[in-house]
Design an enzyme around this catalytic site. Sequence first.
Site, short mmCIF file in Angstrom:
data_model
loop_
_atom_site.label_atom_id
_atom_site.label_comp_id
_atom_site.label_asym_id
_atom_site.label_seq_id
_atom_site.Cartn_x
_atom_site.Cartn_y
_atom_site.Cartn_z
CE LYS A 35 -15.79 -18.40 -17.99
NZ LYS A 35 -15.85 -18.77 -16.59
CG LEU A 248 -0.08 -2.11 7.04
CD1 LEU A 248 1.14 -1.78 7.89
CD2 LEU A 248 -1.30 -2.31 7.95
N GLY A 251 -7.85 3.25 2.13
CA GLY A 251 -8.62 3.62 0.94
C GLY A 251 -10.10 3.53 1.23
CB CYS A 258 -10.57 -13.41 -2.65
SG CYS A 258 -10.31 -14.58 -3.96
C1 UDX Z 1 -6.69 -11.45 -2.93
C2 UDX Z 1 -5.43 -12.04 -2.27
O1 UDX Z 1 -4.38 -11.06 -2.31
C3 UDX Z 1 -5.01 -13.32 -2.94
O2 UDX Z 1 -3.89 -13.88 -2.28
C4 UDX Z 1 -6.20 -14.29 -2.88
O3 UDX Z 1 -5.87 -15.51 -3.48
C5 UDX Z 1 -7.42 -13.67 -3.55
O4 UDX Z 1 -7.73 -12.43 -2.92
P1 UDX Z 1 -7.26 -10.01 -5.11
O5 UDX Z 1 -8.69 -10.10 -4.69
O6 UDX Z 1 -6.92 -10.24 -6.55
O7 UDX Z 1 -6.37 -11.06 -4.27
O8 UDX Z 1 -6.76 -8.54 -4.76
P2 UDX Z 1 -5.77 -7.82 -3.74
O9 UDX Z 1 -4.68 -7.21 -4.52
O10 UDX Z 1 -5.38 -8.68 -2.61
O11 UDX Z 1 -6.73 -6.64 -3.22
C6 UDX Z 1 -7.97 -6.91 -2.57
C7 UDX Z 1 -8.66 -5.63 -2.21
O12 UDX Z 1 -7.98 -4.95 -1.16
C8 UDX Z 1 -8.75 -4.59 -3.35
O13 UDX Z 1 -10.00 -3.96 -3.31
C9 UDX Z 1 -7.64 -3.62 -3.04
O14 UDX Z 1 -7.85 -2.36 -3.59
C10 UDX Z 1 -7.70 -3.59 -1.52
N1 UDX Z 1 -6.43 -3.20 -0.85
C11 UDX Z 1 -5.33 -3.99 -0.96
C12 UDX Z 1 -6.41 -2.07 -0.06
O15 UDX Z 1 -7.40 -1.34 0.07
N2 UDX Z 1 -5.25 -1.75 0.61
C13 UDX Z 1 -4.12 -2.51 0.52
O16 UDX Z 1 -3.12 -2.17 1.16
C14 UDX Z 1 -4.16 -3.67 -0.29
#
Ligand code: UDX
Length: 429
Positions: A35, A248, A251, A258
Amino acid sequence: MKLAVIGTGYVGLVTSSVFADFGNQVFGVDIDADKIKTLKSGKVPLYEPGLSDLLIRNQTSGRLEFTTNYYQAVSEADVVFICVGTPSNAKGEADLQYVFSASQSLAPHLKNGAVVVIKSTVPPGAHLKVKQIIDKVTQVKYFLASVPEFLREGSAIEDTLRPDRVVIGTNNRQAQKLLLDLHRPINGKRILTDIISAQLIKYTANAFLASKISFANEVARLCDAYGADVMQVMKGVGEDKRIGKAFLHPGIGYGGSCFPKDVKAILAFGRQQGVNLSVINGAHLTNQTQVDYVIAKINSYIPNLKAAKVGVLGLAFKGNTDDTRESRALLLIEALLAKGSKIYAYDPMAAEYVQKFYPQLKINYRSSWQDVAKDVEILIIATDWNEFKELSLDELGKVSNLKYIFDGRNILNPDSVKQAGFKYIGVGR
Ligand code: UDX
């Protein structure tokens, strides 16, 4: 300032390149020599919009270097960031082995007055073990802090430059001042707190956002039962400022590196403390069953999934990333394959990775949504890529004979889909 950033994943690379861009002298460290070699040659081993330019700019200017050598990175650093992964273990707890081994490796090289910042998401109190590990090795006076990361993949740089808040958790004034100075070019409110509260802020934020999503997914099930449109319901609900519109969107469930792991971890340390987190547990259970729910809904339209040719658009856990960790799209495919369906799939970024690392998923890969649509009777939108939001229904009609569109991300206009001659099926609409 001189900084060392341990770990070159999303958080480590974004942290090191953003702080280098502010004029700091930064070393990125990783134990993975391949890496580091890739990074030294100016290539980024992951897809994140804008990261490659930022990285190359700062490497060229000499402010950002990469190494596997802890002495080189840490011995002059004013601040050492720990940005290594904390994946789930078999019990759902955060596995802290990388945090502890990074602590062990950095300890002998710490300079007097250095601040060790834990950016990795660790359960409350984990810094005490980090302190124990470092104290065994060094006599120098150093400080510990927690500065959790809230960046989202796909908008990681923007989220780091303009976050809603910067949480600085430390019990020491000198360390607090140094970290406030370091973060001066970054926007957002400052939350100055103790280490344990900072650690809990991170888990609480992720658990709350995950709960909002599961809440929306539960309401979607109710909307299906009544024939209501969940998008209308959520619009009406989200306008209430006390609730808010964000997160909200129903899906196929939340995925990524995370939410699933942090929700499991907070449940695990809640259990250890004898605290029953039933709301968060409910969010977790809803997410665990959302793919089954979606399959059952598809099954109600296509009773014989065994013989079905199914197109899946999207493999990544969300749009604008090539990351497939805990991707619900892959779970959906796995479940459909188990039922005997034949899967045709396309993803703008993640297909090559899935093909290489998930050989058990017998997917017929295609190089465009048009190619997927040609062969199938139902098209499932599993990832919210912009390309799929803007999918041309006219063209779809021309290239395929498909009957159903299952909008697993509720990103299409149901009326337009119906007018184009397809049967629209959404989540809660
Ligand atoms: C998330 C947090 O937002 C971030 O603050 C933290 O530090 C790491 O985890 P991330 O995992 O990059 O970030 O993605 P995010 O955009 O939050 O979406 C997470 C999951 O939730 C995705 O699978 C997304 O598709 C889903 N999601 C998100 C929904 O199904 N509905 C929503 O309204 C929002």
